[in-house]
Write a protein that holds these residues in place. Structure first.
Motif, PDB file in Angstrom:
ATOM      1  N   SER A   1      -3.100   2.473   3.864  1.00 12.71           N
ATOM      2  CA  SER A   1      -2.996   3.760   2.258  1.00 12.71           C
ATOM      3  C   SER A   1      -4.369   3.724   1.486  1.00 12.71           C
ATOM      4  O   SER A   1      -5.372   3.374   1.755  1.00 12.71           O
ATOM      5  CB  SER A   1      -1.519   2.255   1.451  1.00 12.71           C
ATOM      6  OG  SER A   1      -2.247   2.462   0.039  1.00 12.71           O
ATOM      7  N   GLY A   2      -4.129   4.198   0.146  1.00 14.09           N
ATOM      8  CA  GLY A   2      -5.407   4.517   0.016  1.00 14.09           C
ATOM      9  C   GLY A   2      -7.130   5.227   0.426  1.00 14.09           C
ATOM     10  O   GLY A   2      -7.052   5.698   1.582  1.00 14.09           O
TER      11      GLY A   2
ATOM     12  N   ASP B   1      -2.491  -2.877   9.555  1.00 14.81           N
ATOM     13  CA  ASP B   1      -1.820  -3.062   7.499  1.00 14.81           C
ATOM     14  C   ASP B   1      -0.765  -4.238   8.418  1.00 14.81           C
ATOM     15  O   ASP B   1       0.302  -4.474   8.751  1.00 14.81           O
ATOM     16  CB  ASP B   1      -1.109  -1.995   7.461  1.00 14.81           C
ATOM     17  CG  ASP B   1      -1.534  -1.508   5.863  1.00 14.81           C
ATOM     18  OD1 ASP B   1      -2.881  -1.246   5.314  1.00 14.81           O
ATOM     19  OD2 ASP B   1      -0.917  -2.095   5.477  1.00 14.81           O
TER      20      ASP B   1
ATOM     21  N   THR C   1       2.184  -3.484   5.873  1.00 16.08           N
ATOM     22  CA  THR C   1       3.264  -2.703   6.501  1.00 16.08           C
ATOM     23  C   THR C   1       3.478  -1.577   6.833  1.00 16.08           C
ATOM     24  O   THR C   1       2.805  -0.453   7.402  1.00 16.08           O
ATOM     25  CB  THR C   1       3.008  -1.840   4.899  1.00 16.08           C
ATOM     26  OG1 THR C   1       2.483  -3.066   3.537  1.00 16.08           O
ATOM     27  CG2 THR C   1       4.449  -1.520   3.934  1.00 16.08           C
TER      28      THR C   1
ATOM     29  N   ALA D   1      -8.919  -4.183   4.047  1.00 16.16           N
ATOM     30  CA  ALA D   1      -7.551  -4.111   3.362  1.00 16.16           C
ATOM     31  C   ALA D   1      -7.287  -5.368   2.179  1.00 16.16           C
ATOM     32  O   ALA D   1      -8.883  -6.113   2.224  1.00 16.16           O
ATOM     33  CB  ALA D   1      -6.806  -5.245   4.824  1.00 16.16           C
ATOM     34  N   GLY D   2      -7.186  -4.647   0.815  1.00 17.90           N
ATOM     35  CA  GLY D   2      -7.512  -5.913   0.176  1.00 17.90           C
ATOM     36  C   GLY D   2      -6.274  -6.338  -1.126  1.00 17.90           C
ATOM     37  O   GLY D   2      -5.635  -4.841  -1.163  1.00 17.90           O
TER      38      GLY D   2
ATOM     39  N   ILE E   1      -6.927 -13.178   1.204  1.00 17.31           N
ATOM     40  CA  ILE E   1      -6.371 -11.605   1.410  1.00 17.31           C
ATOM     41  C   ILE E   1      -7.858 -11.268   1.418  1.00 17.31           C
ATOM     42  O   ILE E   1      -8.498 -10.518   2.614  1.00 17.31           O
ATOM     43  CB  ILE E   1      -5.410 -10.852   1.049  1.00 17.31           C
ATOM     44  CG1 ILE E   1      -4.271 -11.223   1.158  1.00 17.31           C
ATOM     45  CG2 ILE E   1      -5.515  -9.644   1.860  1.00 17.31           C
ATOM     46  CD1 ILE E   1      -2.729 -10.775   0.098  1.00 17.31           C
TER      47      ILE E   1
ATOM     48  N   VAL F   1     -15.783  -4.002   2.670  1.00 17.06           N
ATOM     49  CA  VAL F   1     -15.313  -3.759   1.374  1.00 17.06           C
ATOM     50  C   VAL F   1     -15.236  -4.870   0.187  1.00 17.06           C
ATOM     51  O   VAL F   1     -14.445  -5.705  -0.324  1.00 17.06           O
ATOM     52  CB  VAL F   1     -13.875  -3.097   1.024  1.00 17.06           C
ATOM     53  CG1 VAL F   1     -13.561  -2.227  -0.077  1.00 17.06           C
ATOM     54  CG2 VAL F   1     -13.545  -1.621   1.796  1.00 17.06           C
ATOM     55  N   ALA F   2     -16.697  -4.418  -0.995  1.00 21.09           N
ATOM     56  CA  ALA F   2     -16.530  -5.815  -2.072  1.00 21.09           C
ATOM     57  C   ALA F   2     -16.076  -4.437  -3.235  1.00 21.09           C
ATOM     58  O   ALA F   2     -14.556  -3.933  -2.604  1.00 21.09           O
ATOM     59  CB  ALA F   2     -17.303  -6.112  -2.169  1.00 21.09           C
TER      60      ALA F   2
ATOM     61  N   GLY G   1     -16.404   1.907  -7.276  1.00 21.66           N
ATOM     62  CA  GLY G   1     -16.640   1.648  -8.769  1.00 21.66           C
ATOM     63  C   GLY G   1     -14.737   1.983  -8.203  1.00 21.66           C
ATOM     64  O   GLY G   1     -13.767   1.992  -7.620  1.00 21.66           O
ATOM     65  N   PRO G   2     -13.867   1.868  -9.975  1.00 20.32           N
ATOM     66  CA  PRO G   2     -12.680   2.618  -9.621  1.00 20.32           C
ATOM     67  C   PRO G   2     -12.550   3.693  -9.034  1.00 20.32           C
ATOM     68  O   PRO G   2     -12.824   4.948  -9.475  1.00 20.32           O
ATOM     69  CB  PRO G   2     -12.759   2.798 -11.132  1.00 20.32           C
ATOM     70  CG  PRO G   2     -13.268   1.661 -12.437  1.00 20.32           C
ATOM     71  CD  PRO G   2     -14.260   2.389 -10.665  1.00 20.32           C
TER      72      PRO G   2
ATOM     73  N   MET H   1      -3.379   1.448  -4.969  1.00 21.66           N
ATOM     74  CA  MET H   1      -3.948  -0.029  -6.007  1.00 21.66           C
ATOM     75  C   MET H   1      -3.710   0.187  -7.656  1.00 21.66           C
ATOM     76  O   MET H   1      -3.981  -0.859  -8.493  1.00 21.66           O
ATOM     77  CB  MET H   1      -5.163  -0.624  -5.098  1.00 21.66           C
ATOM     78  CG  MET H   1      -5.412  -1.889  -6.116  1.00 21.66           C
ATOM     79  SD  MET H   1      -7.100  -2.445  -5.026  1.00 21.66           S
ATOM     80  CE  MET H   1      -6.369  -3.408  -3.468  1.00 21.66           C
TER      81      MET H   1
HETATM   82  P1  NAI Z   1      -4.330   0.231  -1.438  1.00 16.87           P
HETATM   83  O1  NAI Z   1      -3.322  -0.605  -2.427  1.00 16.87           O
HETATM   84  O2  NAI Z   1      -3.796   2.213  -1.953  1.00 16.87           O
HETATM   85  O3  NAI Z   1      -3.983   0.340  -0.140  1.00 16.87           O
HETATM   86  C1  NAI Z   1      -4.499  -1.651   0.215  1.00 16.87           C
HETATM   87  C2  NAI Z   1      -3.733  -1.186   1.886  1.00 16.87           C
HETATM   88  O4  NAI Z   1      -4.341  -2.930   2.353  1.00 16.87           O
HETATM   89  C3  NAI Z   1      -3.025  -0.794   1.454  1.00 16.87           C
HETATM   90  O5  NAI Z   1      -1.887  -0.673   3.120  1.00 16.87           O
HETATM   91  C4  NAI Z   1      -2.166  -2.940   2.203  1.00 16.87           C
HETATM   92  O6  NAI Z   1      -0.365  -2.458   2.709  1.00 16.87           O
HETATM   93  C5  NAI Z   1      -2.391  -3.202   2.448  1.00 16.87           C
HETATM   94  N1  NAI Z   1      -2.780  -4.508   2.539  1.00 16.87           N
HETATM   95  C6  NAI Z   1      -2.568  -5.404   1.780  1.00 16.87           C
HETATM   96  N2  NAI Z   1      -2.392  -7.100   1.824  1.00 16.87           N
HETATM   97  C7  NAI Z   1      -2.679  -7.089   3.442  1.00 16.87           C
HETATM   98  C8  NAI Z   1      -3.327  -7.673   4.297  1.00 16.87           C
HETATM   99  N3  NAI Z   1      -2.658  -9.040   3.726  1.00 16.87           N
HETATM  100  N4  NAI Z   1      -3.416  -7.962   5.663  1.00 16.87           N
HETATM  101  C9  NAI Z   1      -3.159  -5.934   5.721  1.00 16.87           C
HETATM  102  N5  NAI Z   1      -3.594  -4.925   4.965  1.00 16.87           N
HETATM  103  C10 NAI Z   1      -3.389  -5.014   3.708  1.00 16.87           C
HETATM  104  O7  NAI Z   1      -6.428  -0.251  -1.673  1.00 16.87           O
HETATM  105  P2  NAI Z   1      -7.342   0.907  -2.275  1.00 16.87           P
HETATM  106  O8  NAI Z   1      -7.223   0.743  -3.689  1.00 16.87           O
HETATM  107  O9  NAI Z   1      -7.338   1.963  -1.064  1.00 16.87           O
HETATM  108  O10 NAI Z   1      -8.642  -0.711  -1.087  1.00 16.87           O
HETATM  109  C11 NAI Z   1      -8.808  -0.557  -0.536  1.00 16.87           C
HETATM  110  C12 NAI Z   1     -10.002  -1.505  -0.403  1.00 16.87           C
HETATM  111  O11 NAI Z   1     -11.132  -1.275  -1.679  1.00 16.87           O
HETATM  112  C13 NAI Z   1      -9.743  -3.388  -1.242  1.00 16.87           C
HETATM  113  O12 NAI Z   1     -10.266  -4.249  -0.383  1.00 16.87           O
HETATM  114  C14 NAI Z   1      -9.830  -2.989  -2.361  1.00 16.87           C
HETATM  115  O13 NAI Z   1      -9.910  -4.513  -3.488  1.00 16.87           O
HETATM  116  C15 NAI Z   1     -11.104  -2.399  -2.753  1.00 16.87           C
HETATM  117  N6  NAI Z   1     -11.215  -1.683  -3.988  1.00 16.87           N
HETATM  118  C16 NAI Z   1     -10.517  -0.908  -4.673  1.00 16.87           C
HETATM  119  C17 NAI Z   1     -10.723  -0.136  -5.620  1.00 16.87           C
HETATM  120  C18 NAI Z   1     -10.043   0.796  -6.475  1.00 16.87           C
HETATM  121  O14 NAI Z   1     -10.319   1.199  -7.812  1.00 16.87           O
HETATM  122  N7  NAI Z   1      -9.005   1.683  -5.573  1.00 16.87           N
HETATM  123  C19 NAI Z   1     -12.141  -0.551  -6.196  1.00 16.87           C
HETATM  124  C20 NAI Z   1     -13.081  -1.274  -5.296  1.00 16.87           C
HETATM  125  C21 NAI Z   1     -12.664  -1.655  -4.429  1.00 16.87           C
END
Ligand code: NAI
Length: 257
Positions: A15-16, A36, A38, A90-91, A114, A141-142, A188-189, A194
């Motif tokens: 995802s994302g 992942d 999922t 992943a986060g 996580i 990824v922070a 940033g956001p 997510m």
């Molecule tokens: P998202 O929610 O779209 O994708 C995250 C993916 O991680 C999902 O596919 C999910 O199934 C997977 N995941 C969750 N828990 C897991 C686990 N225990 N083991 C394996 N996979 C797992 O999120 P997004 O926005 O793409 O975020 C990616 C990273 O960027 C994360 O670490 C998030 O904290 C970080 N981040 C996101 C920001 C945002 O605004 N979206 C801003 C700053 C950092």
């Protein structure tokens, strides 16, 4: 092609930003392991790359579980014969992760497990594989909240991302002479699944937007491009650093009208 013949493992790539980076890395010649928790969307992400002529394979792994992480790295080695880029992406962001006083211990533990332990486990099992493959690049990824206090409190998330920065620096120093670079990526956001729920609410959207000098939320592609640079040899002198991709949030004292 900036990642030709490299093997890149990306966690949370169903995802994302992880998924967008997986597509970009594959287009740049990498063999991509999509890891992942999922399975359905993970398989789909791998299929998407293969359908456009790229190389990808999916492995189900929960990054907070050591046995899963060990198996995920083994899968990369067995499937593609090496590991050169380890992208610990992943986060989670938990809806009940709030202020210091309000947040429950169980939420704290889950987010740290996580977001922080998952990154450490990725490095613990991934580094020997990187070394055996002749070195490589780690991207952890922070977030911008690792650098400034967030206007909307999320204490466990912030702590986890601060931890990612510290862990990344230490790994960078530990392995600098052995061909491994490690950098943190601080977005940033970004409009990904997510944040989707949160940003649907116009008030919460506006509350966050007011802090972003560039005047908009980021796109997954913009972060994936930064990750590609960190993954490739183009960033060969960069290690132990935090690459901030946040539309100016952390640079601002007062945001312009
Ligand atoms: P998202 O929610 O779209 O994708 C995250 C993916 O991680 C999902 O596919 C999910 O199934 C997977 N995941 C969750 N828990 C897991 C686990 N225990 N083991 C394996 N996979 C797992 O999120 P997004 O926005 O793409 O975020 C990616 C990273 O960027 C994360 O670490 C998030 O904290 C970080 N981040 C996101 C920001 C945002 O605004 N979206 C801003 C700053 C950092």
């Amino acid at each position: 092609m900036r990642l030709k013949d490299k093997v890149a493992l990306i966690t949370g790539a169903a995802s994302g930003m992880g998924r967008t980076a997986a597509n970009l890395f594959a287009a740049e010649g990498a063999k991509v392991v999509i890891a992942d928790v999922t399975a359905r969307t993970g398989e789909e992400a791998a299929q998407e790359i293969k359908s456009t002529g790229g190389q990808a394979a999916f492995v189900r792994a929960d990054v907070s579980k050591p046995a899963d992480v060990e198996a995920m790295v083994r899968f990369a080695l067995e499937t593609f014969g090496g590991l050169h880029v380890l992208y610990n992406n992943a986060g989670i962001f938990h809806a009940e992760d709030e202020g210091t006083v309000e947040t429950a211990e169980a939420i704290w533990d889950r987010v740290i497990d996580i977001n922080l332990k998952g990154v450490w486990l990725g490095c613990k099992y991934g580094i020997p594989a990187l070394l055996r493959s002749g070195g490589g690049s780690i991207i952890n990824v922070a977030s911008f909240v690792a650098l400034v206090g967030a206007a909307t409190p999320q204490i466990a998330y912030t702590a986890s991302k601060g931890g990612v920065l510290a862990v990344t620096r230490e790994i960078a120093v530990e392995y600098a002479r052995r061909g491994i670079r490690a950098n943190a990526l601080c977005p940033g956001p970004i409009e990904t699944p997510m944040l989707a729920e949160l940003l649907r609410d116009p008030q919460r959207r506006a509350r966050r937007l007011v802090h972003i000098p560039i005047g908009r939320f980021g796109r997954a592609e913009e972060v994936a491009q930064a990750a590609l640079w960190l993954a490739s040899e183009d960033s060969s002198l960069m290690t132990g650093a935090a690459l901030v991709v946040d539309g100016g949030i952390t640079a601002a004292y007062v945001t312009p009208e």
